[in-house]
Design an enzyme around this catalytic site. Structure first.
Site, short mmCIF file in Angstrom:
data_model
loop_
_atom_site.label_atom_id
_atom_site.label_comp_id
_atom_site.label_asym_id
_atom_site.label_seq_id
_atom_site.Cartn_x
_atom_site.Cartn_y
_atom_site.Cartn_z
N TYR A 157 1.24 -0.65 -0.03
CA TYR A 157 -0.13 0.10 0.38
C TYR A 157 1.06 1.24 0.09
O TYR A 157 1.13 1.88 -0.87
CB TYR A 157 -0.55 -0.22 1.16
CG TYR A 157 -1.76 0.71 1.58
CD1 TYR A 157 -2.30 1.57 1.08
CD2 TYR A 157 -1.55 1.88 2.40
CE1 TYR A 157 -3.83 2.42 0.82
CE2 TYR A 157 -2.29 3.46 2.14
CZ TYR A 157 -3.11 3.59 2.11
OH TYR A 157 -3.87 4.61 2.05
N LYS A 161 1.71 4.23 -2.97
CA LYS A 161 1.20 5.95 -2.19
C LYS A 161 2.57 6.43 -2.71
O LYS A 161 2.75 7.77 -2.91
CB LYS A 161 0.63 6.11 -1.34
CG LYS A 161 -0.48 5.41 -1.12
CD LYS A 161 -2.11 5.76 -1.79
CE LYS A 161 -3.55 5.73 -1.47
NZ LYS A 161 -4.04 6.36 -2.40
N1 LIG Z 1 -8.45 7.46 5.38
C1 LIG Z 1 -7.11 7.55 5.67
O1 LIG Z 1 -6.53 8.36 6.90
C2 LIG Z 1 -5.96 7.77 4.63
C3 LIG Z 1 -4.75 8.80 4.74
C4 LIG Z 1 -3.87 8.68 3.51
C5 LIG Z 1 -4.18 8.19 2.12
N2 LIG Z 1 -5.74 8.30 2.27
C6 LIG Z 1 -6.65 7.59 0.71
O2 LIG Z 1 -8.03 8.54 1.00
C7 LIG Z 1 -8.06 7.54 -0.16
C8 LIG Z 1 -10.19 8.04 -0.30
O3 LIG Z 1 -10.10 7.00 1.32
P1 LIG Z 1 -10.89 6.99 2.84
O4 LIG Z 1 -9.97 7.27 3.54
O5 LIG Z 1 -12.19 8.31 2.15
O6 LIG Z 1 -11.69 5.78 2.48
P2 LIG Z 1 -13.39 5.42 2.33
O7 LIG Z 1 -14.10 6.15 2.83
O8 LIG Z 1 -13.46 3.85 2.02
O9 LIG Z 1 -13.42 6.13 0.48
C9 LIG Z 1 -13.28 4.96 -0.13
C10 LIG Z 1 -13.70 5.11 -1.83
O10 LIG Z 1 -13.56 4.39 -2.93
C11 LIG Z 1 -14.17 3.31 -3.29
N3 LIG Z 1 -13.70 2.36 -3.89
C12 LIG Z 1 -13.12 1.47 -3.27
N4 LIG Z 1 -12.63 0.14 -4.22
C13 LIG Z 1 -13.08 0.63 -4.93
C14 LIG Z 1 -13.22 -0.04 -6.60
N5 LIG Z 1 -12.78 -1.31 -6.83
N6 LIG Z 1 -13.86 0.73 -8.07
C15 LIG Z 1 -14.38 2.08 -7.39
N7 LIG Z 1 -14.65 2.48 -6.19
C16 LIG Z 1 -14.22 2.43 -5.02
C17 LIG Z 1 -14.98 3.49 -2.27
O11 LIG Z 1 -16.83 3.56 -2.70
P3 LIG Z 1 -16.84 2.15 -2.89
O12 LIG Z 1 -17.38 1.23 -1.99
O13 LIG Z 1 -18.88 2.01 -3.20
O14 LIG Z 1 -16.88 1.38 -4.53
C18 LIG Z 1 -15.56 4.51 -1.74
O15 LIG Z 1 -15.48 5.34 -2.46
C19 LIG Z 1 -7.60 6.03 -0.98
O16 LIG Z 1 -7.27 6.19 -2.01
C20 LIG Z 1 -6.93 5.94 0.64
O17 LIG Z 1 -5.48 5.31 0.33
C21 LIG Z 1 -6.56 7.58 3.34
#
Ligand SMILES: NC(=O)c1ccc[n+]([C@@H]2O[C@H](COP(=O)([O-])OP(=O)(O)OC[C@H]3O[C@@H](n4cnc5c(N)ncnc54)[C@H](OP(=O)(O)O)[C@@H]3O)[C@@H](O)[C@H]2O)c1
Length: 275
Positions: A157, A161
């Site tokens: 992961y 990134k």
């Molecule tokens: N939260 C953190 O602490 C954090 C920190 C650093 C980076 N990030 C990054 O931020 C981004 C968003 O994450 P989040 O924390 O907001 O998580 P989240 O609430 O789980 O949102 C993830 C989104 O991605 C979609 N998704 C996942 N797999 C998919 C697929 N195969 N096709 C289409 N859509 C898909 C999900 O929608 P569906 O399930 O409806 O498909 C959901 O809308 C990610 O790239 C993550 O790596 C998050």
């Protein structure tokens, strides 16, 4: 906030718009008068959000249920938005995945790699080329505050990134002369469903405040057109500076191993699916 619609175009495409950071990007963009194409797998959520944003802001939003891991998904997305004045793309969809690499199913690790690298690459290529041809547009890529280090227990992961960060910072310079703004945003721990249900790790065992996802979207949109890379939050900036400029890579890897090992969970690690 600058006039995003006038500057870039009438529509934005946001992947991962059904929850978390992506949903907040969609909310911010619609509030700025930009129509949003909402992409993710959970159709009901996208429909509800599209309707809510139309009601609140009068924007013409389009829910687009798509599994971005399906073969040809980005081409499919591209065709579905053909003819719209798309000027902003936010490549955000992803899922967090932790645990010792060799204990995880390889298929899930390959999905992590595809969704976090090949999908944003395809999106940047498709939309970047079109934006450059018309002389305006914006691409936002979502990386992570861990991207500057090697991270044991998040090996694949974190490596994915790092790729996103490198890709976006390079494209920022490549496309600047064509009128296209590229920005990478690197959130730290952010309070989302993805973080709460992260397989392989229990984030409640880690110290440090979790940022509201709206702050990530706000910081990214504020930096668009001005910067190549935005790290929201003072503590995350500190981590970024520490791992980029102060700690040698072998020490930052050791630091992450010590932080993450106690938070690992023993339950089977399967990638989250839609629903
Ligand atoms: N939260 C953190 O602490 C954090 C920190 C650093 C980076 N990030 C990054 O931020 C981004 C968003 O994450 P989040 O924390 O907001 O998580 P989240 O609430 O789980 O949102 C993830 C989104 O991605 C979609 N998704 C996942 N797999 C998919 C697929 N195969 N096709 C289409 N859509 C898909 C999900 O929608 P569906 O399930 O409806 O498909 C959901 O809308 C990610 O790239 C993550 O790596 C998050």
């Amino acid at each position: 906030m600058k006039d995003l619609r006038t500057q870039y175009g009438q529509y934005a495409v946001v992947t991962g718009a059904s929850s978390g950071i992506g949903e907040q990007f969609a909310r911010r963009l619609a509030a700025a008068g930009v129509n949003v194409v909402l992409v993710a797998r959970r159709e009901e959520r996208l429909e509800a959000l599209a309707a809510e944003l139309s009601r609140l802001h009068g924007t013409a939003n389009i829910p687009l249920a798509l599994d971005l891991l399906a073969p040809g998904a980005v081409d499919d997305l591209w065709q579905r938005v053909a003819g719209l004045d798309v000027g902003i793309v936010v490549a955000n969809a992803g899922f967090y995945f932790a645990g010792p690499l060799t204990a995880n199913p390889l298929a899930d690790e390959l999905d992590v790699l595809t969704l976090h690298t090949a999908v944003p690459l395809r999106m940047a290529h498709r939309f970047g080329r079109a934006f450059a041809a018309r002389g305006r547009g914006a691409i936002v890529l979502v990386s992570s505050s861990i991207a500057a280090s090697a991270v044991p227990y998040e090996a694949n992961y974190a490596a994915a990134k790092s790729y996103v960060l490198s890709l976006g910072q390079a494209l920022h310079h490549e496309l600047k002369g064509d009128g296209v703004d590229v920005l990478v945003v690197s959130p730290g721990q952010t309070q989302t469903e993805g973080l709460d249900s992260a397989p392989g790790i229990d984030f409640s065992r880690l110290s440090g405040a979790k940022m509201p996802p709206a702050r990530v979207a706000d910081a990214a949109l504020a930096g668009l057109g001005r910067r190549a890379h935005v790290v929201p939050g003072a503590m995350n900036v500190l981590t970024d500076v520490l791992t980029k400029y102060v700690l040698p890579r072998r020490l930052s890897a050791r630091m992450y191993a010590a932080i993450l090992r106690p938070a690992l969970t023993a339950e089977p690690r399967n990638a989250p699916s839609a629903g």
